[in-house]
Design an enzyme around this catalytic site. Structure first.
Site, PDB file in Angstrom:
ATOM      1  N   ASP A 141       4.741  -9.221   1.890  1.00  0.00           N
ATOM      2  CA  ASP A 141       3.309  -9.726   1.863  1.00  0.00           C
ATOM      3  C   ASP A 141       3.276 -11.129   1.497  1.00  0.00           C
ATOM      4  O   ASP A 141       4.484 -11.843   1.536  1.00  0.00           O
ATOM      5  CB  ASP A 141       2.520  -8.915   0.942  1.00  0.00           C
ATOM      6  CG  ASP A 141       1.087  -8.817   1.852  1.00  0.00           C
ATOM      7  OD1 ASP A 141       0.431  -9.971   1.821  1.00  0.00           O
ATOM      8  OD2 ASP A 141       0.471  -7.711   2.016  1.00  0.00           O
ATOM      9  N   HIS A 210      -3.665 -11.651  -0.933  1.00  0.00           N
ATOM     10  CA  HIS A 210      -3.389 -10.728   0.040  1.00  0.00           C
ATOM     11  C   HIS A 210      -2.254  -9.878  -0.449  1.00  0.00           C
ATOM     12  O   HIS A 210      -2.426  -8.634  -0.775  1.00  0.00           O
ATOM     13  CB  HIS A 210      -3.055 -11.154   1.301  1.00  0.00           C
ATOM     14  CG  HIS A 210      -3.081 -10.320   2.591  1.00  0.00           C
ATOM     15  ND1 HIS A 210      -1.907  -9.374   2.648  1.00  0.00           N
ATOM     16  CD2 HIS A 210      -4.026  -9.634   3.517  1.00  0.00           C
ATOM     17  CE1 HIS A 210      -2.329  -8.731   3.744  1.00  0.00           C
ATOM     18  NE2 HIS A 210      -3.583  -8.703   4.190  1.00  0.00           N
ATOM     19  N   SER A 541      -4.851  -3.819   6.443  1.00  0.00           N
ATOM     20  CA  SER A 541      -4.216  -4.380   5.434  1.00  0.00           C
ATOM     21  C   SER A 541      -4.257  -3.496   4.050  1.00  0.00           C
ATOM     22  O   SER A 541      -3.352  -3.397   3.246  1.00  0.00           O
ATOM     23  CB  SER A 541      -4.162  -5.837   5.047  1.00  0.00           C
ATOM     24  OG  SER A 541      -3.774  -6.701   6.146  1.00  0.00           O
TER      25      SER A 541
END
Ligand SMILES: *[C@@H]1O[C@H](CO)[C@@H](O)[C@H](O)[C@H]1NC(C)=O
Ligand SMILES: *[C@@H]1O[C@H](CO)[C@@H](O)[C@H](O)[C@H]1NC(C)=O
Ligand SMILES: *[C@@H]1O[C@H](CO)[C@@H](O)[C@H](O)[C@H]1NC(C)=O
Ligand SMILES: *[C@@H]1O[C@H](CO)[C@@H](O)[C@H](O)[C@H]1NC(C)=O
Ligand SMILES: *[C@@H]1O[C@H](CO)[C@@H](O)[C@H](O)[C@H]1NC(C)=O
Ligand SMILES: *[C@@H]1O[C@H](CO)[C@@H](O)[C@H](O)[C@H]1NC(C)=O
Length: 759
Positions: A141, A210, A541
């Protein structure tokens, strides 16, 4: 697909010349990165490593490896190189080259979810005898914020001795930040740099949020009193709080390159992870041109479970990404948690929406509300609240109604605030339906669905003196119905292999609270100076690391299960009834039911997945036989398998893979009858007797042979054949759905069946 993600990753611009710190290219302007797959059996014995051979191969073509070789991949027989145009035909025609393709670019695709998923309560610490401590979850990520409280290693024992990974230091990342919980952190940026990206401070540190969100969702340690400014408060913990985390940063400010993703997967395999969670991907290139598919095949060969996001391009049909059968393709659903807010209009009518606003706000204050007040910039009207389109004189001190679309939801709030507006009503477009995404807006804001939004907009446009009072009701639990399939969750059918039903399942992906970076505000806006340890975000996600973490729990409980067995357990025990007892609804159209093209086998049920009764196991050989039926060349298959596959064993159709779901396509070569074989393994008690039940449309007659499976032993395998016969003349792309269930009175081993007519 990126538009729904809160942290939109834009397409990288290949315009500026960058001086490379590590790679001093002579002429990087005209060079481009390629991934080159080579035949492993051509490696001459004197070269002990693939890297040495790759370098020699380039040298033999007078391509200087010290300038041009970016990565040598050990788990795949491949390398990435930054090549000048005249290099490409040289490599393409080399006898050892199987395949060469330009580097790919892909965008990036809690407190409540453990309870919602029925996991037992898990209080303030991790018991030291937790079997999941032996499980290592790798997350590819945007990196990690290592100081986050979710990476507390209190109660953790020594790192498993088989671990070979490392904690790379960087300008803002000391290797000492890793601990017994966060056991590894590495970054891969050569592909990004070669494309002109700025990684002047290359380290595993998460400057986006994220990566910290996905890693803490998968396996964060429990944190008491977690919330986003008071919203969604409670104990935050990942799905597998006892598991170890290793982070591979492969995505940078502007996105992720295939060469870096492949390097990250190779690194994770070498380091010894047990699970890979990858909330990234895009497009639907054939498997041999997709670094995620190629890289994860090597992972599966080594027994590593792989979960990937299905994509955020729903509700458009056939919008899936990451559809290889060895991947668990994860869509998104809602939790039973909401953040209601109310808009009371001057005409006395009140409408409900959602908001995460916290702070000073006078709920009694009656404010003027405006819409489309400003200047049209090009083709952009002020309706969407795009930068530069609002007129401060007409907006100052007022609430502004903004339509969704074009720019990010939080940017609209910023545009209103900068124009002097005091609040925002954010209205869904028809395609967003009634699904409400909670965002950490920079000003008081309420998001409303398309129906309510249309009514409020009509009121604002027609009333002489439109006003609104906005009030916020905090966090509400036990919302019904839930789960509901998220409108943005990508949908089947799979365009690459219509005989494979995808996505595989859904997990929580709407308004999920998890850890956040300290380097950007929860809104992701640079103009926002707020900080929070936690943030609420939505997307596939977010659902992907739920499945990644849950697979770690299954792996801890059943160390001998293959990745295919774990996926089968998650799929055949998934549910398709919501908390009102109705079949799952689709948020894209709240009045309509969702189908397996939206939720696959259903919503994950981790407690049931621990004892699924039967398993549809799949081995590496099964996947190779599957690839051999897709019409790929032998070279293309060898790109994926990194071996001397010869396709001596083929399936009669790709739908004959021993998969836990069914996709039946009538009409190819005028077929009205489709026959699939499956084999199930008894992982329940000896002496289990299962009977088959088939439900489905009247337009298909289904016969299963045998109808009864009697297992004398644990681990015994039995085969059955299903014959599907179309009894109607379907028109092109007609679709219907059904279920096939093996029932022993205790376990219902359920598989969805998708039928398509393709005359
Ligand atoms: C591939 O096949 C070649 C010749 O058929 C053989 O020499 C080689 O050992 C094989 N390599 C692998 C990795 O199986
Ligand atoms: C690259 O990023 C660093 C820090 O993030 C910044 O200081 C520098 O100005 C950037 N360089 C370019 C060329 O954008
Ligand atoms: C959590 O918050 C409550 C109430 O605000 C407080 O009593 C408690 O001490 C806090 N717990 C921790 C661990 O900070
Ligand atoms: C309209 O707005 C979008 C998003 O801000 C922008 O990319 C585009 O250039 C604008 N179009 C015109 C004609 O100004
Ligand atoms: C599934 O197949 C793999 C590979 O052949 C094997 O190791 C495993 O024991 C099988 N069964 C289960 C339940 O995983
Ligand atoms: C939702 O589905 C119903 C029934 O098929 C249809 O009438 C309606 O137009 C749909 N609404 C939207 C917003 O697509």
């Amino acid at each position: 697909m990126a538009s729904i993600l809160n942290h939109h990753i834009a397409i990288v611009c290949l315009l500026s010349y960058i001086s490379f710190s590590t790679f001093n290219f002579v002429s990087s302007i005209s060079s481009s990165t390629y991934i080159v797959y080579v035949n492993p059996s051509h490696k001459p014995a004197p070269y002990h490593t693939h890297a040495a051979w790759h370098a020699a191969l380039l040298q033999s073509l007078t391509i200087d490896p010290s300038y041009h070789l970016l990565y040598s991949y050990s788990s795949n027989s491949a390398f990435a190189a930054s090549l000048l145009p005249h290099h490409v035909p040289l490599l393409a025609s080399h006898s050892s080259t199987l395949h060469i393709h330009p580097d790919t670019f892909t965008p990036l695709l809690t407190t409540r979810s453990p309870t919602f998923l029925g996991l037992p309560p898990y209080l303030s610490s991790v018991p030291s005898s937790n079997p999941s401590m032996d499980v290592i979850v790798g997350v590819l990520d945007t990196g990690v914020w290592p100081e986050h409280p979710s990476f507390s290693d209190a109660g953790f024992s020594a790192v498993p001795s088989r671990w070979r990974g490392e904690c790379e230091s960087g300008p803002d990342f000391a290797s000492s930040v890793c601990n017994l919980k966060l056991i590894g952190a590495r970054s891969f940026s050569r592909g990004y740099q070669a494309a002109g990206g700025n990684t002047s401070a290359a380290s595993p540190r998460d400057l986006n949020g994220h990566g910290t969100h996905t890693a803490t969702t998968a396996a964060g340690s429990p944190v008491a009193n977690a919330s986003l400014f008071g919203y969604a408060s409670g104990i935050a913990r990942g799905m597998a709080p006892g598991a170890r985390v290793a982070v591979y940063k492969v995505c940078w400010t502007q996105g992720c390159y295939g060469s870096d993703i492949l390097a990250g997967i190779n690194g994770a395999i070498e380091d010894g992870v047990d699970v890979l969670s990858m909330s990234l991907g895009g497009g639907s290139a054939p498997f041999f041109r997709d670094p995620v598919a190629v890289g994860t095949f090597s992972a599966i060969q080594r027994g590593i479970f792989v979960a990937c996001s299905a994509g955020n391009s729903g509700p458009t049909p056939s919008s899936l990404t990451n559809t290889a059968p060895w991947i668990a393709t994860v869509g998104a659903g809602s939790l039973d948690r909401d953040f209601p807010a109310y808009a009371q209009l001057g005409n006395g009518k009140q409408y409900t929406g959602v908001s995460l606003y916290s702070g000073g706000w006078n709920e009694k204050e009656i404010l003027p509300v405006v819409y489309n007040k400003g200047v049209q910039v090009g083709s952009n009207s002020s309706k969407l609240c795009l930068p530069g389109t609002l007129d401060s004189a007409q907006v100052k001190g007022k609430v502004v109604l903004c339509d969704r679309g074009m720019n990010s939801r939080v940017e609209k709030g910023l545009v209103v605030k900068e124009a002097g507006g005091v609040g925002m009503i954010l209205v869904n477009q028809a395609a967003n339906g009634e699904e409400l995404l909670a965002d950490s807006h920079i000003l008081p804001a309420i998001a409303v669905g398309a129906k309510n939004g249309d009514i409020i907009r009509d009121y604002v446009l027609s009333d002489q003196n439109p006003t609104v009072q906005i009030s916020f009701a905090g966090t509400v639990l036990n919302v019904k119905p839930s789960p509901v399939v998220a409108a943005f969750s990508s949908r089947g059918p799979s365009t690459l292999v219509p005989e494979l039903l995808k996505p595989d399942m859904i997990g929580p992906g709407l308004n999920i609270l998890a850890g956040w970076t300290k380097s950007v505000a929860p809104s992701g806006l640079t103009a926002d100076e707020r900080q929070s340890d936690f943030n609420i975000v939505s997307g596939t996600s977010m659902s992907c690391p739920h499945i990644g973490g849950l697979s770690a729990l299954l792996k801890a409980a059943h160390p001998d299960w293959s990745p295919g067995a774990i996926k089968s357990a998650l799929m055949t025990t998934a549910y398709m009834l919501d908390n009102t007892g109705s079949p799952l609804h689709d948020s894209a159209n709240g009045t309509q039911l969702a189908t397996p093209w939206a939720y696959g086998s259903g919503h994950v049920d981790p407690v049931k997945a621990l004892s699924p009764g039967l398993i549809y196991n799949t081995t590496t050989e099964d996947y190779i036989a599957f690839l051999c039926t897709l019409g790929y060349t032998i070279q293309q298959i060898r790109v994926i398998t990194s071996s001397n596959s010869t396709c001596s064993h083929k399936l009669s159709t790709p739908g004959n893979l021993n998969y836990p779901s069914f996709s039946v396509v009538f009409g190819q070569r005028s077929r009205k009858v489709v026959k699939y074989q499956r084999e199930v393994t008894n992982v329940g008690p000896a002496g289990s007797i299962y009977n088959v039940q088939v439900t489905g449309p009247a337009s298909v007659s289904v016969s299963v042979k045998p109808q009864k499976l009697a297992f004398r032993q644990v681990g015994q395998k039995l085969r059955f054949t299903v014959t599907f016969k179309s009894v109607k003349v379907g028109s092109r792309w007609d679709a219907e759905f059904g279920w096939l269930t093996w029932n022993n009175g205790h376990n219902q081993v359920r598989s969805p069946i998708a039928y398509t007519w393709n005359y």
